[in-house]
Motif scaffolding. Structure first.
Motif, mmCIF file in Angstrom:
data_model
loop_
_atom_site.group_PDB
_atom_site.id
_atom_site.type_symbol
_atom_site.label_atom_id
_atom_site.label_comp_id
_atom_site.label_asym_id
_atom_site.label_seq_id
_atom_site.Cartn_x
_atom_site.Cartn_y
_atom_site.Cartn_z
ATOM 1 N N ALA A 1 1.625 -7.624 -7.624
ATOM 2 C CA ALA A 1 1.279 -6.863 -6.420
ATOM 3 C C ALA A 1 1.812 -5.441 -6.514
ATOM 4 O O ALA A 1 1.106 -4.473 -6.214
ATOM 5 C CB ALA A 1 1.831 -7.556 -5.177
ATOM 6 N N ARG A 2 3.055 -5.315 -6.934
ATOM 7 C CA ARG A 2 3.678 -3.995 -7.066
ATOM 8 C C ARG A 2 2.916 -3.131 -8.073
ATOM 9 O O ARG A 2 2.650 -1.960 -7.825
ATOM 10 C CB ARG A 2 5.144 -4.164 -7.501
ATOM 11 C CG ARG A 2 5.901 -2.897 -7.718
ATOM 12 C CD ARG A 2 6.336 -2.175 -6.470
ATOM 13 N NE ARG A 2 6.694 -3.056 -5.401
ATOM 14 C CZ ARG A 2 6.175 -2.998 -4.167
ATOM 15 N NH1 ARG A 2 5.312 -2.059 -3.845
ATOM 16 N NH2 ARG A 2 6.532 -3.829 -3.227
ATOM 17 N N PHE A 3 2.562 -3.702 -9.224
ATOM 18 C CA PHE A 3 1.815 -2.958 -10.245
ATOM 19 C C PHE A 3 0.452 -2.519 -9.707
ATOM 20 O O PHE A 3 0.021 -1.385 -9.951
ATOM 21 C CB PHE A 3 1.622 -3.797 -11.499
ATOM 22 C CG PHE A 3 2.841 -3.879 -12.396
ATOM 23 C CD1 PHE A 3 4.052 -3.294 -12.055
ATOM 24 C CD2 PHE A 3 2.765 -4.570 -13.589
ATOM 25 C CE1 PHE A 3 5.163 -3.383 -12.880
ATOM 26 C CE2 PHE A 3 3.870 -4.660 -14.433
ATOM 27 C CZ PHE A 3 5.065 -4.064 -14.077
ATOM 28 N N ALA A 4 -0.238 -3.380 -8.983
ATOM 29 C CA ALA A 4 -1.543 -3.027 -8.431
ATOM 30 C C ALA A 4 -1.417 -1.870 -7.441
ATOM 31 O O ALA A 4 -2.212 -0.923 -7.479
ATOM 32 C CB ALA A 4 -2.185 -4.248 -7.762
ATOM 33 N N ILE B 1 -2.946 2.014 -7.853
ATOM 34 C CA ILE B 1 -3.747 2.714 -6.846
ATOM 35 C C ILE B 1 -3.133 4.077 -6.553
ATOM 36 O O ILE B 1 -3.840 5.085 -6.461
ATOM 37 C CB ILE B 1 -3.858 1.877 -5.548
ATOM 38 C CG1 ILE B 1 -4.737 0.644 -5.787
ATOM 39 C CG2 ILE B 1 -4.419 2.726 -4.397
ATOM 40 C CD1 ILE B 1 -4.735 -0.357 -4.645
ATOM 41 N N LEU B 2 -1.813 4.123 -6.431
ATOM 42 C CA LEU B 2 -1.119 5.380 -6.133
ATOM 43 C C LEU B 2 -1.077 6.331 -7.323
ATOM 44 O O LEU B 2 -0.706 7.492 -7.174
ATOM 45 C CB LEU B 2 0.313 5.086 -5.669
ATOM 46 C CG LEU B 2 0.454 4.343 -4.341
ATOM 47 C CD1 LEU B 2 1.905 3.940 -4.109
ATOM 48 C CD2 LEU B 2 -0.069 5.190 -3.194
ATOM 49 N N GLY B 3 -1.444 5.834 -8.515
ATOM 50 C CA GLY B 3 -1.400 6.661 -9.715
ATOM 51 C C GLY B 3 0.009 6.858 -10.241
ATOM 52 O O GLY B 3 0.308 7.867 -10.869
ATOM 53 N N LYS B 4 0.886 5.886 -9.995
ATOM 54 C CA LYS B 4 2.274 5.985 -10.426
ATOM 55 C C LYS B 4 2.549 5.020 -11.567
ATOM 56 O O LYS B 4 1.829 4.033 -11.766
ATOM 57 C CB LYS B 4 3.223 5.668 -9.259
ATOM 58 C CG LYS B 4 3.142 6.660 -8.132
ATOM 59 C CD LYS B 4 4.163 6.350 -7.058
ATOM 60 C CE LYS B 4 4.125 7.410 -5.962
ATOM 61 N NZ LYS B 4 5.119 7.135 -4.940
ATOM 62 N N ASN B 5 3.623 5.307 -12.303
ATOM 63 C CA ASN B 5 4.058 4.411 -13.369
ATOM 64 C C ASN B 5 4.505 3.086 -12.808
ATOM 65 O O ASN B 5 4.880 2.981 -11.646
ATOM 66 C CB ASN B 5 5.213 5.047 -14.164
ATOM 67 C CG ASN B 5 4.773 6.268 -14.933
ATOM 68 O OD1 ASN B 5 3.625 6.356 -15.389
ATOM 69 N ND2 ASN B 5 5.655 7.223 -15.092
ATOM 70 N N HIS B 6 4.555 2.091 -13.665
ATOM 71 C CA HIS B 6 4.965 0.753 -13.240
ATOM 72 C C HIS B 6 6.476 0.608 -13.146
ATOM 73 O O HIS B 6 6.953 -0.335 -12.552
ATOM 74 C CB HIS B 6 4.443 -0.303 -14.213
ATOM 75 C CG HIS B 6 2.979 -0.512 -14.090
ATOM 76 N ND1 HIS B 6 2.313 -1.495 -14.754
ATOM 77 C CD2 HIS B 6 2.022 0.150 -13.370
ATOM 78 C CE1 HIS B 6 1.037 -1.450 -14.469
ATOM 79 N NE2 HIS B 6 0.830 -0.456 -13.632
ATOM 80 N N SER B 7 7.209 1.504 -13.727
ATOM 81 C CA SER B 7 8.659 1.369 -13.688
ATOM 82 C C SER B 7 9.284 2.591 -13.037
ATOM 83 O O SER B 7 8.751 3.697 -13.112
ATOM 84 C CB SER B 7 9.227 1.179 -15.095
ATOM 85 O OG SER B 7 8.899 2.275 -15.898
#
Length: 154
Positions: A136-139, A143-149
């Protein structure tokens, strides 16, 4: 060898609606995608899905307002790659909702079965809960165009 009888899946379809910007969530599709059997009642599924929609929409509120200001009245209209005839943003939003819904249902398993067996089942699913929250966080971050970490200096 043991056999566990599984409740048949309920075929009732309920649509979770939020603002006009976000796509509706079909609980029958959610149930099929996340492999939720009949032990998850429609009421529990709807409650959990509404909670997930509320949470995801809250995290994406500013992003949505920016897109609406830019003239996009719905998520489907925001320019993005299409996969299987649907916007990547719609796929990501749905993934976030589905993942949060299932994680919430698993976390509440102790409420459903408070026996030692129920506690053991939940403990065995801790990794699944963590993975669903991560999905959920990665999705949302996609959407926000941010890195996963997020890296923070200590």
């Amino acid at each position: 060898m043991s056999f566990f009888a599984v409740e048949p899946t309920q075929d009732n379809q309920h649509i979770i609606q939020s603002s006009d910007f976000w796509p509706n969530i079909d609980t029958a599709q959610l149930r099929a995608t996340m492999r939720l059997d009949g032990t998850v009642t429609d009421e529990r599924l709807i409650h959990s899905a509404i909670n997930a929609v509320s949470s995801v929409n809250s995290e994406l509120k500013e992003w949505m307002q920016d897109k609406k200001t830019a003239g996009y009245d719905s998520l489907q209209l925001v320019p993005a790659e299409n996969i299987n005839g649907e916007s990547v943003y719609v796929h990501l939003y749905t993934r976030a909702i589905y993942s949060m819904t299932r994680a919430n249902l698993i976390e509440r398993l102790r409420d459903y079965d408070t026996t030692g067996a129920g506690d053991n089942d939940v403990n065995a699913l801790e990794d699944t809960i963590t993975n669903l929250h991560r999905d959920a966080r990665f999705a949302i971050r996609d959407i926000l165009g941010k890195n996963h970490s997020t890296v923070e200096l200590i």
